[in-house]
Design an enzyme around this catalytic site. Structure first.
Site, PDB file in Angstrom:
ATOM      1  CE1 TYR A   2     -18.789 -15.862   2.574  1.00  0.00           C
ATOM      2  CE2 TYR A   2     -19.161 -17.679   1.038  1.00  0.00           C
ATOM      3  CZ  TYR A   2     -18.315 -16.950   1.861  1.00  0.00           C
ATOM      4  OH  TYR A   2     -17.001 -17.313   1.974  1.00  0.00           O
ATOM      5  CG  PHE A  56     -16.182 -11.037   7.955  1.00  0.00           C
ATOM      6  CD1 PHE A  56     -16.277 -12.371   7.588  1.00  0.00           C
ATOM      7  CD2 PHE A  56     -17.270 -10.451   8.584  1.00  0.00           C
ATOM      8  CE1 PHE A  56     -17.420 -13.111   7.840  1.00  0.00           C
ATOM      9  CE2 PHE A  56     -18.419 -11.179   8.848  1.00  0.00           C
ATOM     10  CZ  PHE A  56     -18.498 -12.509   8.458  1.00  0.00           C
ATOM     11  CG  ASP A  57     -15.132 -14.664   3.136  1.00  0.00           C
ATOM     12  OD1 ASP A  57     -14.571 -14.335   2.076  1.00  0.00           O
ATOM     13  OD2 ASP A  57     -15.345 -15.850   3.453  1.00  0.00           O
ATOM     14  CB  ILE A 103     -20.814 -21.050  11.822  1.00  0.00           C
ATOM     15  CG1 ILE A 103     -21.569 -20.217  10.769  1.00  0.00           C
ATOM     16  CG2 ILE A 103     -19.326 -20.762  11.795  1.00  0.00           C
ATOM     17  CD1 ILE A 103     -21.407 -18.710  10.972  1.00  0.00           C
ATOM     18  CE1 TYR A 139     -15.691 -19.224  12.077  1.00  0.00           C
ATOM     19  CE2 TYR A 139     -17.122 -17.337  11.644  1.00  0.00           C
ATOM     20  CZ  TYR A 139     -16.456 -18.463  11.194  1.00  0.00           C
ATOM     21  OH  TYR A 139     -16.536 -18.830   9.874  1.00  0.00           O
ATOM     22  CG  PHE A 180     -23.323 -14.347   6.780  1.00  0.00           C
ATOM     23  CD1 PHE A 180     -22.249 -14.510   5.922  1.00  0.00           C
ATOM     24  CD2 PHE A 180     -23.145 -14.613   8.131  1.00  0.00           C
ATOM     25  CE1 PHE A 180     -21.021 -14.939   6.408  1.00  0.00           C
ATOM     26  CE2 PHE A 180     -21.925 -15.036   8.618  1.00  0.00           C
ATOM     27  CZ  PHE A 180     -20.856 -15.203   7.747  1.00  0.00           C
TER      28      PHE A 180
END
Length: 702
Positions: A84, A94-95, A113, A139, A155
């Protein structure tokens, strides 16, 4: 008097009462269960809330399949592995997992999540899906690390495997890795300056340079008082008027828009009027209060409360009803009715009927007649049950485990991903395999048939038969037969109703045995030979031991260390290495070893010899013989009790009659005679002094 306040505790008490009653409702579910994601044609554009080709779910998730996979489907309960990349609205990464191993997690277990739980479900191995996840599914208002509060997440997700199955996966990762600079830090967002950066909010400017705490300041100015039929005093914006005991009134902010007046009239009526507050109370029957957008009215058992997002209506103890922004309640005790609901859950009880919802999970029933539950999972993990106790009926399903069970009285029907089962307890049982070639049927207690791939079992009254690739077994009351180790072992038996015949052969060990119980048994192998009959037994362990038995109690054996022969319980003879024994009970015992020997001829003869110490003691009738090896020879004695005794040692000898009635002893140069048990020296060396009368000589014997 200047800070006069009336009924604040009453208002608090009524507000607490409104919350304390059970929150109940009869309304249905306010939010339908989320729809399962459905695959669409591949697309290259990322989905957005206004993308006509994107899929919008009821929860707020937006997704689109860029590549539709061809492998296993990700369902609730399965362990999935995904690659991902996650981005914020401004495009900053961010990731990402593309520089490490794929992320592995169980789907539907709450370890990721909610947007992922819903967005990954339904994907196939090899598929690529883009997700737009609102903050409530991500979040939320708290954020996490580089993810700010209330952030919408984007994503790109590739499904690598489901439960370890990677069939359908592309040869290489299909996601494009972000640039190092893009993944390392978020993009800069230019901040727009305020139109007037020096402008202060009005409420802040009003408190600068003051000690304002939000309360009215004390009244200032000259205090005036008036007396007459009543009493009045005033100072600045403060005023107090009273006509005891009929009237008392307190006011602050006199003559301003913030005037606040409270009064008690006739001891029964309380009234307050302020800019945003109004209260009326008639003791003890009526109370009304308003503050901003909320109001409360209490008239005996009738209560009405209303705010911007909620209301309550009570007629205690008959009726309680209320609504909140995300739910409400209804309660009627005399009707045995209660209900409460919100966006996440709902519960209703009307007499024997109940309905309980938690998310998509719903349970309902009419006690004690019927009960039903369904978790509402539309992603492959559905579970449900139904119970009808009066009909002895029970049914349950588990979609993820592919399991179904139905019970109607003694009838049981069950299906799993591997088997189908049908029983009528306790008499009929049937199992059939779905993936394996297996079938089991039992009609208790008459018949059983079992077949599993290459093994078959049949059981009927008086018959047992089992066949496998390596063994065959057949057992009946009259005949039994079996093979094992692919035919290397054979056994045959007749019985037990007939005289039991048995024959066993092991070709690998060259072992055979034959029996006709209880008359004959014989076995042989390269290491032993054994023969049993009711009157005789012989066993030969080649090179080790031979054993014999003959009716009724004769036994014998030989081995490397010796032999034995016994006639129980009278005769026992044998040798063990250098030791021997011979026993004829109860007359004769003889035990001989290199250290000692004991011989008993009961009751007249006893002999004990210690070969190490060199001593011998023998008793024969009334004679006693004792000998001991000493320096220079043997010290021995012989007694014929009680008449005569004689003995010798290396220094001399002695004899006695009746233990010294008469006797003589000689030891070296000393001689002693005895008369009437009195020793009398008769010889000694010439240099020796005379012994005293009655003295004893060395070496005297009695």
């Amino acid at each position: 008097m200047r800070n006069f306040r009336l009924f604040p505790s009453l208002v608090v008490a009524f507000s607490a009462l409104a919350v304390a009653y059970p929150a109940v409702a009869l309304a249905g579910d306010p939010v339908p269960p989320p729809a399962a994601p459905a695959a669409t044609e591949p697309a290259t554009a990322k989905p957005s809330t206004d993308d006509p080709q994107a899929i919008h779910t009821a929860s707020g998730l937006v997704y689109r399949d860029v590549v539709v996979g061809t492998g296993a489907v990700a369902t609730k309960g399965a362990t999935v592995r995904v690659h991902y990349t996650g981005r914020l609205d401004n495009g900053s990464v961010f990731d990402t997992s593309l520089r490490r191993e794929p992320l592995e997690f169980p789907l539907g277990k709450g370890q990721v999540i909610k947007g992922w739980e819903e967005g990954v479900a339904g994907m196939k191995v090899g598929g690529v899906r883009t997700l737009v996840i609102p903050s409530k599914l991500g979040y939320g208002s708290s954020g996490s690390g580089p993810i700010p509060p209330n952030a919408t997440l984007h994503f790109d997700v590739e499904l690598v495997s489901v439960d370890g199955d990677e069939n359908g996966r592309a040869p290489k990762v299909q996601l494009k890795a972000p640039d190092e600079s893009e993944a390392a830090k978020p993009k800069e967002v230019e901040a727009k300056p305020a139109a007037d950066p020096l402008l202060l909010p009005t409420d802040v400017a009003a408190t600068i340079g003051s000690d304002d705490d939000g309360k009215l300041p004390g009244a200032t100015g000259q205090l005036t008082q008036k007396f007459g039929a009543g009493f009045e005093e005033a100072r600045g914006d403060y005023r107090l008027r009273t006509l005891p005991p009929l009237w008392i009134e307190h006011t602050r902010g006199v003559g301003t828009a913030h005037e606040d007046t409270q009064g008690l009239y006739g001891l029964l009526y309380y009234r307050r009027r302020a800019e945003k507050k109004a209260t009326d109370a008639v003791f003890p029957l009526f109370f009304r209060s308003r503050e901003d957008d909320s109001s409360l009215v209490v008239a005996g058992p009738l209560v009405h409360r209303e705010t911007k997002d909620a209301h309550d209506n009570w007629l205690a103890p008959l009726y309680f009803e209320g609504a909140r922004k995300d739910g409400g309640y209804f309660h009627a005790p005399l009707l045995l009715t209660t209900s409460h609901w919100n966006k996440e859950s709902a519960f209703t009880l009307v007499g024997p009927y109940f309905r309980d919802r938690n998310g998509t999970d719903i349970d309902w029933g009419i006690a004690p007649f019927v009960f039903h539950g369904d978790n509402g999972d539309t992603f492959g993990g559905r579970k449900s049950y139904t119970v009808v106790p009066p009909a002895l009926y029970y049914h349950t399903e588990n979609e993820a485990e592919e399991h179904r069970l139905t019970v109607v009285g003694p009838v049981i029907s069950e299906e799993t991903k591997d088997r189908k089962i049908f029983d009528v307890a306790p008499f009929f049982f049937d199992i059939r395999g779905k993936k394996k070639d297996e079938h089991y049927t039992t009609v208790f207690p008459l018949f059983h048939y079992g077949h599993s791939e290459d093994t078959t079992t049949i059981v009927a009254p008086g018959v047992f038969h089992r066949k496998s690739p390596t063994a065959t077994t057949t057992i009946t009351p009259f005949f039994s037969f079996g093979t094992a180790q692919r035919g290397a072992i054979h056994y045959t038996a007749a019985g037990p109703i007939l005289p039991l015949f048995f024959r066993y052969r092991d070709d690998d060990l060259d072992y055979t045995s034959t029996a006709l119980f209880p008359f004959f048994f014989h076995s042989s192998s390269p290491r032993h030979d054994a023969l049993w009959t009711p009157l005789f037994f012989r066993q030969n362990d080649y090179g080790e031991k031979k054993s014999y038995w003959a009716f009724p109690t004769i036994t014998g054996s030989t081995d490397k260390t010796g032999w034995s022969f016994n006639i129980h319980p009278l005769v026992y003879t044998g040798r063990n290495e250098k030791s021997t024994h011979a026993v004829i009970t109860p007359l004769f015992w003889d035990f001989n070893s290199p250290e000692s020997r004991t011989t008993i001829g009961f009751p007249l003869y006893w002999r004990f010899a210690d070969k190490v110490e060199g001593t011998t003691t023998q008793v024969a009738a009334n004679t006693v013989y004792h000998a001991k090896r000493v320096k220079g020879g043997i010290d021995w004695q012989f007694h014929v009790l009680p008449i005569f005794s004689y003995g010798e040692d290396p220094d001399g000898y002695f004899w006695n009659v009746a233990f010294g009635l008469a006797g003589y002893s000689r030891h070296g140069e000393y001689g002693t005679a005895r008369a009437l048990w009195i020793p009398i020296p008769v010889h000694r060396p010439a240099a020796s002094a005379p012994a005293a009368v009655g003295g004893f000589e060395p070496g005297a014997h009695f």
